[in-house]
Each structure stands twice: as C-alpha cells, then as structure tokens.
Design a protein around this motif. Structure first.
Motif, PDB file in Angstrom:
ATOM      1  N   ALA A 118       7.189   0.666 -12.445  1.00 52.29           N
ATOM      2  CA  ALA A 118       5.975  -0.146 -12.563  1.00 52.29           C
ATOM      3  C   ALA A 118       4.706   0.651 -12.275  1.00 52.29           C
ATOM      4  CB  ALA A 118       6.060  -1.335 -11.602  1.00 52.29           C
ATOM      5  N   GLY A 119       4.847   1.932 -11.937  1.00 47.05           N
ATOM      6  CA  GLY A 119       3.690   2.783 -11.716  1.00 47.05           C
ATOM      7  C   GLY A 119       3.219   2.882 -10.281  1.00 47.05           C
ATOM      8  N   ALA A 120       3.983   2.333  -9.331  1.00 46.59           N
ATOM      9  CA  ALA A 120       3.588   2.390  -7.926  1.00 46.59           C
ATOM     10  C   ALA A 120       3.920   3.748  -7.313  1.00 46.59           C
ATOM     11  CB  ALA A 120       4.281   1.289  -7.130  1.00 46.59           C
ATOM     12  N   LEU A 121       3.121   4.136  -6.343  1.00 46.32           N
ATOM     13  CA  LEU A 121       3.429   5.304  -5.524  1.00 46.32           C
ATOM     14  C   LEU A 121       4.532   4.881  -4.554  1.00 46.32           C
ATOM     15  CD1 LEU A 121       0.878   7.689  -3.874  1.00 46.32           C
ATOM     16  CD2 LEU A 121       2.794   6.830  -2.556  1.00 46.32           C
ATOM     17  N   VAL A 122       5.604   5.663  -4.458  1.00 44.28           N
ATOM     18  CA  VAL A 122       6.742   5.322  -3.602  1.00 44.28           C
ATOM     19  C   VAL A 122       6.668   6.142  -2.326  1.00 44.28           C
ATOM     20  CG1 VAL A 122       9.256   5.237  -3.424  1.00 44.28           C
ATOM     21  CG2 VAL A 122       8.143   4.730  -5.602  1.00 44.28           C
ATOM     22  N   SER A 123       6.691   5.449  -1.192  1.00 45.34           N
ATOM     23  CA  SER A 123       6.542   6.062   0.128  1.00 45.34           C
ATOM     24  C   SER A 123       7.795   5.813   0.958  1.00 45.34           C
ATOM     25  CB  SER A 123       5.316   5.453   0.827  1.00 45.34           C
ATOM     26  OG  SER A 123       5.327   5.715   2.217  1.00 45.34           O
TER      27      SER A 123
END
Length: 339
Positions: free
Chosen positions: A169-174
């Motif tokens: 979905a285009g989120a930055l994964v932390s």
C-alpha cells in the motif's frame, strides 16, 4: 470476535502511524508502605506497539492501534486509555477466547525494569490476517511492529502479512525488535523468526543488547548492520540507554547525543523514542518512497533523532508507559535547555 465500533473515516491523507501487536496491562510493583507490609501493584496501560501509538498521538500525530484485546476489564481499560490518548481504536478486535495479557514489572534503584509476563495464553496472540481492516493500510504512512507478535507461528504469520500489505500500500514499514526472551517458548530460538520480520522493515530500531543477540552467525555487530542494509532496510538505529544513539544507512553512519536525566522508570523509553521518531518522519511528509532522500538531509535527520532522544529521556521520568509519554512542549523545553 468482533471489531469495536468506529466512526466514519474522514481522513483524506495517508498520514497515520499504524501500530500493530500487543496492548497489555503493566502491574508495577510499588515498595511496601511500611516494613513488613505486602507489596502493592499499580495498574498501567502498556504494550510496546500500543505505547508507540500513544507516543505519536501525544505529539499530535494521527495514530492507530491494531490488535486483539480480551473482552474483560483489562481490555476495557486499555481501549479507554488508548482512546483517551487520541489513538484511533477502530481497527481493534475483541475476543472472549482469551484474556488480555498482563506483565508484572519491578524496578531497580536506577529505574531499570524487569518483567514477569502472564502470556500465553492471551488475546493479542489470537489476531489473524483476516482480522485486518483494509482501511488501516489505506490510511497508513507508517506501519510499525515489534517482535512480541512473532512468538507463536499464527500471530507471526499475521504480523508478516500485515507488513507485506502495508508495503504494497506504499507505507513505510518500521520494526523495533523489542526482544523479550521470556515470551518465547524455551525450545524456540527467536533469531530465525526475528530475521524474517527485520528483512521486511525499511526502518529498524535495535537496542545494544539486541544487536549483540543478533551478532552470532552474522559476522558480528557490523555483519548484522550489513545484512540488514543489503535487504529492504534503509536505516538502522541502535540505542544504548544514556549512551549516544548510533545510526546506519546505506551511505552513511553516525551518532546522536542523548539527554542526561534522572530516570525513575525506563519501561517505555524505547517506545517513546520510536513514536517520536515516526511522528517526526510523518510530519516531514516522509513516506516509503521518500525515506532514502530524507536520510540524506542530514540536518533534518539529526533533528528527528534528537527530538526522539529527548522523548525517550523524558519518558523515564514518570512511572508507567502510556502515562509517561511526553508532549511536544516538554520535548522542546528539554532540547532548548540542552542547546
């Protein structure tokens, strides 16, 4: 199992910090009031990803918590406190199949904590991929996890699926490793499962002890960093209490000073640090697609790390986890005092 009622989502921007995993109750051991009196335990809301959501919300961010709570008095308390802190709980699930997790916490003279967990069984471990609401990924600028949702195969699969869906979905994964060895079955080495999740993260936060834990079999501490940066990871941040923060990207490495402060409870320091760092990224319009460019803006990156370090320091000056999260004014005062 059921979703809690949620108001219509009126957000028009992908600006949410979505935190997935456990929320639990910390029962903090207090010194006896008089010699020979029994210990008393004070109830505090906690759980690493829930703490991160509260930290971000306290700083004005759009924070969401995703997880499973028991349909019990502790689940009710956690839900109420998350909402009271400004966290969106519309993606929380409830269950009658298990109780909300508990952690008994004791502090030493320096505020360092030790845990005794009553988990498993617990409600948070019953979350499955089908329990995710697509809308949480549609809103997410950041999707954040910890390793406590990797301790059993089914919840680990849900965690990894959430990371993959967030990335798509285009989120930055932390990911903050936040390793608690006592939560893992005695016959299971956490390394293999931890590495599976770490390889899916754009941003990885480790403590010095966690870096040391990962080092065997990876060519030492430098090998851990190199192994991560060869995968999806763009930035590794290593904290070490009051010692300087170390950071590593594919092009650079450096350090950031922390803030001297008298600690009384270190329970949520790392979570306050992560929540503040993620909120700084989102406030700067950083997304997965622009994260690498942001890391090259050294002034902005250095400020974000210092802001996060101040948040972590202030969180140690109060008992509890949710209750210890600082606001932006307090962080600004600490940073100005140290300038």
């Amino acid at each position: 199992m059921s979703a809690t009622p949620r108001p219509p989502d009126t957000s028009r921007d992908r600006d949410a910090i979505v935190c997935f995993g456990e929320a639990l109750v910390d029962l903090l051991a207090m010194p006896p009031a008089t010699p020979g009196a029994p210990r008393q335990f004070v109830e505090y809301a906690g759980g690493a990803p829930a703490n991160v959501a509260v930290a971000a919300a306290r700083l004005g961010g759009a924070a969401c918590f995703v997880g499973m709570l028991g349909r019990d008095m502790f689940g009710d308390m956690l839900l109420a406190q998350l909402r009271g802190a400004g966290v969106d709980t519309g993606y929380v699930r409830r269950t009658d199949a298990a109780k909300t997790a508990l952690a008994f916490v004791s502090l030493d003279a320096d505020g360092e904590r030790s845990f005794s967990f009553y988990r498993p069984p617990s409600a948070d471990l019953l979350f499955r991929e089908r329990d995710f609401d697509d809308r949480c990924f549609e809103r997410a600028a950041v999707f954040h996890v910890c390793s406590n949702s990797l301790t059993e195969a089914a919840i680990a699969d849900a965690t990894l699926a959430g990371m993959a869906r967030a990335r798509a979905a285009g989120a930055l994964v932390s990911m903050d490793l936040n390793l608690r060895p006592s939560l893992w079955p005695a016959e299971v080495d956490p390394q293999a499962q931890a590495w599976r999740a770490l390889f899916e993260a754009d941003l990885v936060k480790l403590s010095r002890q966690e870096l040391e834990f990962l080092a065997p079999g990876s060519g030492g501490e430098d090998g851990v960093i190199e192994r991560l940066l060869r995968q999806r990871t763009r930035c590794v941040v290593v904290t070490d209490g009051a010692a300087p923060i170390r950071w590593f990207t594919r092009k650079h490495r450096g350090s950031a000073a922390t803030f001297p402060i008298t600690a009384i409870d270190t329970t949520a320091a790392g979570d306050a640090f992560v929540g503040a760092l993620l909120q700084q990224l989102v406030s700067a319009d950083v997304r997965a697609s622009t994260f690498a460019e942001f890391l090259n803006r050294r002034d902005a990156f250095d400020h974000a790390l210092r802001f996060a370090a101040a948040a972590g320091a202030l969180a140690t000056t109060r008992n509890g986890a949710f209750a210890a999260m600082p606001d932006a004014a307090g962080i600004d005062r600490l940073m100005q005092a140290a300038a």
